[in-house]
Design an enzyme around this catalytic site. Structure first.
Site, short mmCIF file in Angstrom:
data_model
loop_
_atom_site.label_atom_id
_atom_site.label_comp_id
_atom_site.label_asym_id
_atom_site.label_seq_id
_atom_site.Cartn_x
_atom_site.Cartn_y
_atom_site.Cartn_z
N MET A 128 4.83 3.14 1.81
CA MET A 128 6.10 2.90 2.48
C MET A 128 6.64 4.17 3.14
SD MET A 128 8.48 0.80 3.28
CE MET A 128 9.88 1.32 4.26
N GLY A 132 0.82 -1.21 0.00
CA GLY A 132 0.00 0.00 0.00
C GLY A 132 0.86 1.26 0.00
N ASN A 151 9.57 5.46 3.99
CA ASN A 151 10.94 5.95 3.84
C ASN A 151 11.10 7.33 4.46
OD1 ASN A 151 11.18 3.76 1.85
ND2 ASN A 151 9.95 5.14 0.59
N GLU A 196 1.90 5.93 7.76
CA GLU A 196 3.29 6.12 7.30
C GLU A 196 3.92 7.31 8.02
OE1 GLU A 196 4.11 3.57 5.98
OE2 GLU A 196 2.25 2.84 5.07
N GLU A 204 5.22 -2.31 13.21
CA GLU A 204 3.96 -2.37 12.46
C GLU A 204 2.73 -2.48 13.36
OE1 GLU A 204 3.72 -1.38 9.64
OE2 GLU A 204 5.68 -1.64 8.71
#
Ligand code: BES
Ligand code: ZN
Length: 847
Positions: free
Chosen positions: A245, A243, A247, A280, A302
């Protein structure tokens, strides 16, 4: 120091690492690497001879000895243009983009690629300026200039001041359009926000931006956490395995989770997007600033971050509705996973490919564990503990034990006495399987005493068999309302009793509301009779528990019907209660009423049974739906007419009304109302994607001219928007009335079907897996077809294939005929030369 030189056919990567050795006796330095062409290696500026190292398909082993501190410079080449795995550096619709979690960085350059090795990155990129006007990387832009010798080439340098593990590295190059905004943090820092998409989609990026700002404000308010860099970039990418990320400062999103407004997205998609943007963003602290020591700790970031995004959505919208949604997905996905061969602990004992462990167990059960901790400690102490954990491990890589011990430290420091042992709570991370709790009750009407006996059990392969700490929120009611406040009972032994005294000495004992708000991720059963459950549906003041009671009854009806048992009397009583709720709906949030009317998912029902015939459960569900629709139709018509004026309200208003309309259309078309078919068809032309999809979903399972017309209208309208067209593919693949493979094969060959886009693959093959009568065709043709497709996908994209192969995972719970046919399909797969990802899942399923 990383350097990327972008050529038209390949990319040259130069990686200069400063390495500090912690073991002087080490004989080798092992760096991971895949699909990299090695050019040269320099150790402290001296080029290594060929005999100083060994390279194979997965690693580079450099011979020692090594000094305490040395530098290593590795020059290599990669080919992002032919990388279909969507890991490492790859191209997507003309962009060059990266995905490094979990082990994608090793496809970019030789590197340890472990989450516990944190470095400060300086990244220099040289690329043709025409083709790649936008160049983004983590951190801050510190240089941007044209090449003095060749003005067609541009060089930029990005520097990220925060040490980070390689999985958080990101790089994006391409022709991108941006929407800019800014956010001022609580302490007054100004942050530049930019969302980048292709030219056509940039006008749909406002929802993403406003969601991000809400998330930033929420984390400041709830946890006093602020953003820590000058800019925050989000890029939308069509080809993406997951879905989104997290970063560092450069989030990369599947474009379906960025591009949004009411004409393109349903209400639930708008809420989902808001929550993924938040998820995120929240990782910036829970995951990035404090990261994982190794991938066994995946749930540390997570599960915790899912818990945070769940709380965020609950705070912004409705706590109960959010809780119902989360429990529904926990039961339909995680409970199902836990009842089959891929069942594993939240902290897995072993894995082969970590990509296979981004599961509902790590995510959703992980979030439930954090939620139990919050319930046990109370909100305030929980927040304090979390803040302390982040403070203590800032800039470090941590474990789940570190996390729990941080709470222990706070508790001890404050000399707080807890009614449970935090140390024993750790067992939740180690046990696979869904715990079961049985509750028996004895009512003493003469003394006014209620005795509850609780028993917990778990089917698990793990050694550790100590009982779990299970928080149970409960409350008692009589016919007129509550007779006690809400209390917390902690079940921390295999068997434990609870005595509640001084209750009114009525002949009929109190109604017992248990596991309120789903206070623990368990399967629980009581000896309370169905009529008492019905009574609770009326009197319980916890919306979640009201819904829970309703689900329990419906599940029972459907399972009974699948065995040809119909308890019409009880069904009628239940339906009368629904009637009452629909009539008295002004008392409730309409979204809650809609949730109440939604039937439980088939996977959940399947997971709760052994020896299931998937077709008979599907038919029972369908028949029960028709039965309710018939009996409730006067209420449904009245409802439809009454809520119509609110359908045009803008999200988040009007959601309940649209959801109820969707349900009413679905049920009424099912019992043959033709006028609704026309209404549903008209909705497909409307400006609201929620209503459009409501129309399509109502029409899709029935055979009528309006269905064909609706699909054609939808196609013509959206054929140039791949993310929307995916749902057109999905509707057809899941059409239960079409049993010809020609249709599904023609979808896969359709000129608008992109076989490299995981969304498109999932739309068709995921849709087919939900096409109950055809996927589960008794001759096994559906299973074989799926197996053949998975084999083809596996050659291009192992991550997508290994996720898809889980459609077979619960085969041993099926009746023999289906078991045999799925086993045949698994044998086809087993004979292939599969990726290690898909192989791991097949091996688990075989055993
Ligand atoms: N870190 C993950 C994305 C990821 C997962 C990358 C596995 C590589 C391999 C990200 O934070 C995430 O969890 N994304 C979810 C959505 C989220 C809202 C639960 C996803 O991609 O499904
Ligand atoms: Zn995440």
């Amino acid at each position: 120091n990383l350097e990327f030189r972008i050529n038209s056919k390949f990319v040259e990567v130069i990686n200069i690492m400063k390495i500090h050795s912690i073991d002087n006796a080490a004989k080798h330095l092992v760096l991971k690497g895949r699909d990299i062409e090695l050019i040269t290696i320099k150790l402290d500026n001296v080029q290594l001879k060929k005999n100083a190292y060994i390279v194979d398909d997965n690693q580079l082993k450099i011979n020692g000895p090594f000094k305490n501190n040395f530098s290593l410079e590795i020059k290599s080449r990669i080919d992002p243009f032919n990388n279909t795995s969507l890991e490492g550096l790859y191209s997507s619709s003309g962009l060059l983009t990266t995905q490094c979690e979990a082990e994608g960085f090793r496809r970019i350059c030789y590197h340890p690629d472990r989450p516990d090795i944190l470095s400060r990155y300086v990244v220099k990129i040289t690329a043709p300026k025409e083709r790649y006007p936008t160049i983004l990387c983590n951190g801050n832009l510190i240089l941007d200039r044209l090449d003095p010798k060749d003005s067609r080439m541009r060089t930029v340098i990005w520097q990220d001041p925060h040490p980070k593990p390689s999985y958080l590295f990101a790089l994006v190059l391409g022709k991108l359009y941006e929407q800019k905004s800014s956010y001022t943090t609580k302490s007054g820092k100004n942050i530049l926000i930019r969302v980048h998409t292709n030219e056509n989609d940039i006008k749909y990026s406002s929802h993403a931006i406003s969601s991000l700002k809400k998330a930033m404000a929420w984390d400041e308010q709830i946890y006093a956490l602020e953003y820590d860099l000058e800019q925050y970039n989000i890029v939308a990418v069509r080809h993406f395995n997951m879905g989104a990320m997290e970063n560092k400062s450069l989030n990369i999103f599947n474009s379906k989770l960025i591009i949004a407004d009411e004409t393109l997205s349903t209400d639930s998609e708008l809420e989902k997007i808001e929550s993924v943007i938040a998820h995120e963003y929240f990782h910036n602290w829970t995951g990035n600033r404090v990261t994982c020591r190794d991938w066994f700790q995946l749930s540390l970031k997570e599960g915790l971050t899912v818990f945070r995004d769940q709380s965020f959505t609950a705070d912004l919208h409705s706590f109960s509705v959010k809780r119902i949604q989360d429990v529904l997905s926990l039961r339909n996905i995680q409970f199902k996973e836990d009842s089959g061969p891929t069942s594993h602990a939240v902290k897995p004992l072993k894995y082969n490919s970590i990509d296979n462990f981004y599961t509902s167990t790590i995510y959703e059960k992980g979030a439930e564990i954090i939620r139990m901790l919050e319930t046990l400690l109370g909100k305030e102490l929980f927040r304090e503990g979390l803040k302390f954990y982040l403070y203590k491990f800032d800039g470090k890589a941590a474990t789940t034990e570190d996390f729990l011990d941080s709470f222990l430290e706070i508790i001890n420091h404050k000399k707080i006495k807890t009614s449970f042992k935090l140390d024993e709570f750790k067992a939740w991370y180690e046990k696979a399987g869904t715990p079961k709790v049985k509750i028996k009750h004895v009512w003493n009407s003469k003394k006014g005493i209620l005795e509850l006996s609780f028993t917990q059990s778990i089917q698990t392969n793990n050694k550790r068999s100590e009982p779990l700490i299970i928080p149970i929120k409960f409350k008692l009611f009589d016919k007129n309302g509550m007779i006690t406040g809400e209390n917390l009972f902690i079940l921390d032994k295999e068997k434990k009793k609870l005595c509640i005294k001084n209750l009114p000495k009525t002949k009929k004992g109190p109604y017992i509301s248990l596991f309120r708000d789903f206070s623990a991720p368990v399967i629980w059963n009581t000896d309370v009779c169905d009529l008492d459950l019905l009574e609770l549906l009326k009197v319980d003041d916890n919306l979640f528990s009201k819904w829970e009671v309703s689900q329990r009854l419906v599940k029972k009806f459907i399972i009974n019907r699948s065995k040809n048992l119909i308890d019409s009397k009880l069904e009628d009583l239940y339906i009368s209660s629904l009637k009452l709720i629909i009539e008295k709906r002004e008392k409730y949030d309409l979204r809650f009423v809609a949730k109440l009317l939604e039937l439980p998912g088939l996977p959940e029902i399947e997971a709760s049974q052994k020896n299931i015939d998937p077709i008979s459960i599907y038919n029972a569900n369908s028949n029960f739906q028709a039965a309710i629709a018939k009996k409730l139709s006067p209420q449904l018509y009245e409802l439809l007419a009454n809520i119509k004026p609110s359908l045009s309200l803008n999200w988040p208003n009007g959601v309940g009304e649209r959801e109820l309309t969707a349900i009413a259309w679905k049920w009424l078309t099912k019992i043959g109302d033709v006028s609704i078919c026309t209404e549903a068809l008209n909705a497909v032309k409307s400006d609201s994607m929620s209503l459009s999809k409501a129309g399509l979903n109502a029409l899709n399972p029935i055979i009528c001219a309006q269905r064909e017309e609706a699909l054609e209208i939808f196609y013509q309208r959206w054929k140039d928007k791949p993310i929307i067209l995916d749902s057109w593919f999905n509707l057809q693949a899941s059409n239960p009335n079409n049993n010809s493979f020609n249709t599904i094969e023609s979808l896969l060959k359709h000129h608008r079907f992109d076989p490299l886009a995981p969304n498109a693959i999932r739309a068709v093959l995921g849709g087919f897996a939900n096409n109950m009568p055809n996927f589960h065709a008794i001759d096994g043709s559906g299973y074989n077809f799926m197996a053949e497709q998975i084999i083809l996908i596996d050659q291009k994209n192992a991550i997508t294939a290994s996720r898809l192969v889980k459609v077979f995972s619960n085969w041993k719970n099926y009746i023999q005929i289906h078991q045999e046919k799925i086993n045949d399909a698994l044998k086809i797969l087993d004979r292939q030369n599969l990726s290690s990802n898909t192989r791991e899942i097949i091996n688990l399923m075989k055993n």
